[in-house]
Design a protein around this motif. Structure first.
Motif, PDB file in Angstrom:
ATOM      1  N   ALA A 269       0.785  -0.774   0.159  1.00 35.82           N
ATOM      2  CA  ALA A 269       0.309   0.304   0.397  1.00 35.82           C
ATOM      3  C   ALA A 269       1.151   1.210  -0.073  1.00 35.82           C
ATOM      4  CB  ALA A 269      -0.892  -0.044   1.335  1.00 35.82           C
ATOM      5  N   VAL A 295      -6.972   5.475  -3.549  1.00 40.41           N
ATOM      6  CA  VAL A 295      -6.401   5.169  -4.364  1.00 40.41           C
ATOM      7  C   VAL A 295      -5.705   5.991  -5.505  1.00 40.41           C
ATOM      8  CG1 VAL A 295      -8.305   4.337  -6.657  1.00 40.41           C
ATOM      9  CG2 VAL A 295      -8.540   3.512  -4.837  1.00 40.41           C
ATOM     10  N   ALA A 298      -1.878   5.431  -4.988  1.00 42.57           N
ATOM     11  CA  ALA A 298      -2.072   5.018  -5.669  1.00 42.57           C
ATOM     12  C   ALA A 298      -0.931   4.723  -6.764  1.00 42.57           C
ATOM     13  CB  ALA A 298      -1.829   3.265  -4.788  1.00 42.57           C
ATOM     14  N   LEU A 321      -2.984  -2.664  -5.429  1.00 41.71           N
ATOM     15  CA  LEU A 321      -4.378  -2.189  -5.205  1.00 41.71           C
ATOM     16  C   LEU A 321      -5.493  -2.834  -6.099  1.00 41.71           C
ATOM     17  CD1 LEU A 321      -6.097   0.528  -5.202  1.00 41.71           C
ATOM     18  CD2 LEU A 321      -4.661   0.965  -7.256  1.00 41.71           C
TER      19      LEU A 321
END
Length: 608
Positions: A269, A295, A298, A321
């Motif tokens: 993560a 999100v 990432a 993810l």
């Protein structure tokens, strides 16, 4: 008030004087901190030798040291000269190992500090190591270790053992290890104090070994000391593999190193930042917990890592993810271990420079944001663009998300900035267009099933037409923040990167953002924010990137260099800055800022 009479940092291998630093009412400016990390936890070490933030054992654990938010009662690990001093500070080249040279009236001493790793990677315990070396004359240094109450959830205490003082702070068990030469002045339930004097050739070490609800290994002093050098070597080898050879390489590498410590290695993560509740305006209430994995962040991190050759990190983040999306659906944000994030709770702490509330959790976990569709598909597209391959399960997940986006793009949402009012935000619609466009490209290239390809193509064109009809302002000569409004939104600079249609309108939008949201080299996020918060650093780098991609290379370079001239070249960088005072604001290190720096540098390189 404690004053450090001089402060320097490294730029291109040279030590430079930057500013005088003060600890006022117990607080240092955020620009006075350096970040240490091992891929599991991050500590913030101040100019005056005090580690004021460290969550143990994980980035999102309650803090063991929290002086950052509670100057009087908060935990800290301070190593400070006894009298007046100045400092020279820098990261070792290509490394997250940090060095401070204390210059006093009687001599000079060096402090080298690191959250240690081993030759095989991250250690199965937390090891915060600080080495002291005498350089010239003689220097006395005072040591204070004060354990925080983990936001009033525990009552820490110390006990003696043959290996050294053992502390308990809730479920955290730890050990203070020190070499010979330290004279203990106080050792009781909350505080460990000692002092040491060093002369040329003297070398001492003090470290904290900690874990949560687990037995502890007791390493020797020599092992801990050796691991500082091993950690530096490992960082150097990682840095040497970074495949970026364009302009501003030192700055890009430093940002990559900052992002690397935000990558939570147990899962892959990406934490948005390492801190919670640092204010977006001093005394304001926009204080949020960023120790979670968005999100958006990432996706941008994967793109940046791929752009600089950090393929292993990009793959780890992508795998994490996709699994979270498979488990929970396309949420905005997850915990670092892949769960849904907790509801927001307030913590009774004074807050940074009196800015309250102090928070745990984040309300974004419950929001609907259409931007996640564009983020996910952009991430997948960039991954396969580097000749990588998607597995069948990932392809199936992406196909379902594309259908979901095609069905729901007409809905209102909370937008990229996570606002309470649900509207037809322009950037959200552009993100849906981006998702459909990338889904079509992935299908055309054989990475996704083509069954729904024509539908995705049709919806992509409908979205573009809708944006052109509802979100363009002839008066402003810009795309607006949401349909029918006259507000501007700096995140629209990202539409250039995403390849959105009509470059002419995008170019005029960039000019409008400079005109209405600019404050010197910086920019506010959207219309009306100058009274509520500082300028959002990522937005200014996004605008510089957009100018480069639009072929305005000289203008982009000038904008980029003006930003760096104010911020300096070392970092770690925060979320925001007060354009008038230069005061740093928001959580730190802020991943989005470092990502925007890398993306802007890549654009400048590619358009040169």
């Amino acid at each position: 008030m404690v004053q450090i009479t001089n402060r320097t940092q490294s730029r291109n291998g040279k030590l430079l004087t930057l500013e005088t630093t003060f600890r006022s009412q117990g607080f240092l400016p955020l620009s006075a901190y350096s970040a240490l990390g091992d891929g599991r936890s991050v500590a913030l070490s101040g100019d005056d030798g005090s580690i004021d933030w460290w969550c143990v054992p994980n980035l999102d654990s309650p803090p063991l040291f929290d002086r950052l938010l509670s100057p009087e009662e908060g935990g800290r690990f301070a190593i400070v000269p006894s009298g007046p001093y100045s400092v020279e500070r820098r990261y070792l080249e290509g490394s997250n190992v940090h060095e401070t040279i204390f210059v006093t009236e009687t001599g000079r001493a060096k402090l080298v500090e690191c959250i240690n790793s081993g030759s095989a990677g991250r250690l199965p315990w937390c090891e915060l190591a600080r080495r002291i070396e005498g350089l010239d004359g003689h220097v006395r240094l005072d040591v204070e270790i004060r354990f925080g109450t983990r936001a009033d959830t525990c009552c820490p205490y110390l006990i003696s053992s043959r290996a050294g003082p053992v502390f308990h702070a809730g479920d955290v068990l730890g050990l203070i290890r020190r070499s010979d030469g330290f004279v203990v002045d106080r050792e009781d339930d909350l505080v460990f104090r000692a002092h040491i004097s060093v002369s040329p050739g003297d070398r001492a070490l003090i470290a904290i070994i900690a874990g949560e609800s687990e037995p502890l290994v007791v390493p020797t002093i020599d092992e801990i000391d050796r691991r500082i050098d091993i950690s530096h070597k490992e960082w150097g080898e990682w840095s040497a593999r970074i495949g970026y050879d364009g302009p501003y390489r030192d700055l890009v590498l430093r940002s990559a190193l900052g992002l690397k410590i935000l990558l939570y290695s147990p899962t892959g993560a990406i934490a948005a930042a390492a801190t919670s509740s640092l204010p977006e305006r001093i005394g304001g209430d926009k204080n949020y917990d960023y120790r979670y994995a968005w999100v958006r962040d990432a996706s941008y991190t994967i793109r940046a890592f791929l752009g600089i050759g950090a393929d292993a990190e990009a793959k780890a983040a992508l795998t994490w993810l996709i699994r979270r999306i498979t488990d929970h659906g396309a949420k905005v944000v997850y915990t670092l271990d892949g769960h849904l994030i907790p509801a927001v709770t307030d913590v009774d702490l004074p807050g940074y420079r009196g800015s309250r509330p102090v928070r745990i959790g984040n309300a974004a976990g419950e929001q609907f944001q259409q931007g996640v569709y564009g983020d996910i598909f952009e991430m997948a597209y960039r991954f396969v663009e580097q000749n990588n391959i998607l597995d069948a399960r990932t392809a199936e997940t992406l196909s379902k998300l594309a259908d979901e986006c095609a069905d729901g793009w007409r809905r209102r949402d909370s937008g990229m900035w996570e606002l309470p009012e649900q509207r037809h935000y322009t950037m959200s619609k552009i993100s849906c267009w981006q998702a459909m466009n990338r889904a079509v490209q992935l299908a055309d290239d054989g990475h996704l099933p083509t069954t729904c390809r024509e539908r995705w193509s049709r919806e992509r064109d409908r979205i573009a037409a809708w944006i052109g009809e509802h979100c363009w302002s002839e008066e402003k000569q810009a795309y607006t923040g949401w349909a029918g409004s006259d507000t501007l939104d700096a995140s629209l600079a990202l539409a250039v990167r995403f390849g959105f249609e009509d470059c002419g309108r995008l170019e005029r939008t960039i000019d409008a953002l400079d005109r209405e949201l600019g404050a010197g080299p910086f920019h506010y996020r959207y219309t009306g924010m100058s009274e509520e918060e500082g300028c959002f650093l990522a937005c200014s780098f996004w605008i510089a990137e957009a100018k480069a991609l639009l072929g305005r290379g000289n203008e982009a370079r000038d904008a980029f260099e003006a930003l760096v001239a104010v911020l300096g070249s070392e970092g770690p960088y925060p979320e925001m800055i007060d354009p008038e005072s230069g005061c740093w604001l928001g959580n730190i290190p802020q991943g989005l800022t470092h990502l925007a720096i890398i993306d802007a540098a890549l654009a400048l390189r590619d358009q040169a």
